[in-house]
Design an enzyme around this catalytic site. Sequence first.
Site, PDB file in Angstrom:
ATOM      1  N   HIS A  12       3.843  -9.476   9.123  1.00  0.00           N
ATOM      2  CA  HIS A  12       5.128  -9.751   8.476  1.00  0.00           C
ATOM      3  C   HIS A  12       5.981  -8.491   8.547  1.00  0.00           C
ATOM      4  O   HIS A  12       5.668  -7.565   9.277  1.00  0.00           O
ATOM      5  CB  HIS A  12       4.947 -10.256   7.044  1.00  0.00           C
ATOM      6  N   HIS A 129       1.455   2.880  13.443  1.00  0.00           N
ATOM      7  CA  HIS A 129       1.659   3.396  12.069  1.00  0.00           C
ATOM      8  C   HIS A 129       1.600   4.931  12.081  1.00  0.00           C
ATOM      9  O   HIS A 129       2.431   5.600  11.464  1.00  0.00           O
ATOM     10  CB  HIS A 129       0.564   2.887  11.139  1.00  0.00           C
ATOM     11  N   GLU A 183      -4.821  -6.283  -2.100  1.00  0.00           N
ATOM     12  CA  GLU A 183      -4.097  -7.561  -1.974  1.00  0.00           C
ATOM     13  C   GLU A 183      -4.820  -8.663  -2.736  1.00  0.00           C
ATOM     14  O   GLU A 183      -4.196  -9.505  -3.391  1.00  0.00           O
ATOM     15  CB  GLU A 183      -3.965  -7.964  -0.497  1.00  0.00           C
ATOM     16  N   GLY A 287       0.636   0.307   4.641  1.00  0.00           N
ATOM     17  CA  GLY A 287       1.165  -0.272   3.402  1.00  0.00           C
ATOM     18  C   GLY A 287       0.651   0.391   2.141  1.00  0.00           C
ATOM     19  O   GLY A 287       1.383   0.507   1.149  1.00  0.00           O
ATOM     20  N   ARG A 394      12.588   1.001  -0.084  1.00  0.00           N
ATOM     21  CA  ARG A 394      13.220   1.670  -1.211  1.00  0.00           C
ATOM     22  C   ARG A 394      14.707   1.879  -0.978  1.00  0.00           C
ATOM     23  O   ARG A 394      15.115   2.320   0.100  1.00  0.00           O
ATOM     24  CB  ARG A 394      12.574   3.036  -1.444  1.00  0.00           C
ATOM     25  N   ALA A 395      15.499   1.612  -2.014  1.00  0.00           N
ATOM     26  CA  ALA A 395      16.920   1.946  -1.980  1.00  0.00           C
ATOM     27  C   ALA A 395      17.062   3.433  -2.287  1.00  0.00           C
ATOM     28  O   ALA A 395      16.520   3.925  -3.274  1.00  0.00           O
ATOM     29  CB  ALA A 395      17.672   1.122  -3.012  1.00  0.00           C
ATOM     30  N   SER A 506      17.023  -1.075  -6.228  1.00  0.00           N
ATOM     31  CA  SER A 506      17.568  -1.652  -4.994  1.00  0.00           C
ATOM     32  C   SER A 506      18.592  -2.747  -5.290  1.00  0.00           C
ATOM     33  O   SER A 506      18.517  -3.442  -6.306  1.00  0.00           O
ATOM     34  CB  SER A 506      16.434  -2.210  -4.141  1.00  0.00           C
TER      35      SER A 506
HETATM   36 FE   LIG Z   1      -0.090  -2.404   9.096  1.00  0.00          FE
END
Ligand SMILES: [Fe+2]
Length: 551
Positions: A12, A129, A183, A287, A394-395, A506
């Site tokens: 995603h 990454h 998760e 993440g 992040r804003a 945000s």
């Molecule tokens: Fe990843």
Amino acid sequence: MAVVLGLNAVFHDPAAALVVDGVTVAAAEEERFSRRKHGKSPVPFSTWELPEHALRYCLDAAGVGVDDLDAVGYSYDPALATVPSTRLQDDAWEGMRTLYAERAARFLETLLPGVDATRVRHVPHHVAHAASAWGHAPFDSCAVMVLDGRGERGSYLAGVVRDHRLEVLARQDLPHSLGLRYEELTAHLGYRRSSDEYKVMAMASYGRPTHLEAFRRLLRTTGDGGFVTEPVDWSAFAPVGHGDGAIDQEHVDLASSVQTRLEEVLLELAGWLHDRTGERCLALAGGVALNCVANSRIYAEGPFEDVWVQPAAGDAGTAVGAALHLAAELGDTPVPPPTPALGPEWSDAEIESILRAAAVPFERPADIADAAAEVLAADGIVAWFQGRSEFGPRALGHRSLLAHPGHPRNLERLNDVKGREQFRPVAPMVQLEAAKDAFEGGPIPSPNMLFTHRVRNGWAERIPAVVHVDGTARVQTVDPATEPLVHRMLGAFRARTGLPVVVNTSLNTAGRPMVDHPRDALECFASAPIDALAIGPFLLRRGAMFTGAAR
Ligand SMILES: [Fe+2]
């Protein structure tokens, strides 16, 4: 001297990035265009979907055509996948993901007619990454850790980068995954997995790690740079939660236990990597590296002198990393950008044209920074839309909601504007030169809001809206050299209130991606109790909106 497009599409947060001669000239997430949070569902069937709006934006922003591309990096290598594309019905259709990833070049041809499919290269997910971290970190050499849920077959990578080349020193294969365990916890507490993990981190600070010993047995390092994550029977610790924002003790204690154990494991992994490399600096992505509480412990208690985290640490960042990795292979030296503001922007004329088309009343004050500060000082909430959008979740003062930090109820007000849980903290942005007066215990400067700091004695009463229940705050320091407009706004607020701090969160409403188009900003402004919208040099006031005055 190469032009490289990077794409993330496999799970995603689909995103695109463009790197020209080692410089990241544009990067954006598809969700900002499609208005679907996280872009798509991370199921195998959606793997074919490429970030079509984001990649067009990147090419247009740089004035680059299909023929100019020297390479296209796709941040997943199906050759490394655990389930081959010939086994389409095994393992929850995982083979479908492999098949679609193999065909990525063909899907790209449908979006970019004329693209040379032979220039599309698969880059291993965690190598991408890693490159997003070391390629943007302000270090000549560093250790690097990728803390992820999953890639093709692994969940973790550790290595060292010297002369712009990554040497991998450790990997951890699935099913062992710190990210996937976190998760699972998120889902068990009733929240959305692979999306709401930061809510669990916020909940953890309300609890006590009462199950720490159990999780020390379940999640443990193996002494060789890897770790084991045993299957967890979550119901043995607490019943399934409702995800309704309630703070009940058994759930916050479970969150605290897992969060604390995660921090301990990361410290052990960082210790191993430091012993192996002797490097002074550490770069992080993946993440799990968005967990700013864990990052702060790595910074404060770990062996590295300096720690830098890729602001787009989640999968979107692999678009940048895939491009940087290939650019380095083609001989270019990655250049760290001064800020993560790599997304779309609008000229003053374009914004004015959109405002006129919407027939809304607006002003053009002498200085938008001063005008916004005046509204904030009078305890108004300001939607602040300025310059290029931030790449990452992040804003950082480009697509932000701002408020006065001195009134405790402003936390509730902002959470109401955004329709989100009341346990969620909001963060302070602070003038860099004043940051050490108010905050301690974390890195300063901290321009990307990826660490937490303790609020100094005497300051909690002055800025109560931004102090979390545990006495910390997720600080963004604002440097006048890189963020002159935001810094000037903070200065104008300070001149009126004595506070060099403004609340920042945000610019979005519940469940929606961050606002990234002037029309989205108008919709957000009109549909939520926001007092003013500062967009480019223009100011819209709520009162005037609904009386039709001040046109
Ligand atoms: Fe990843």
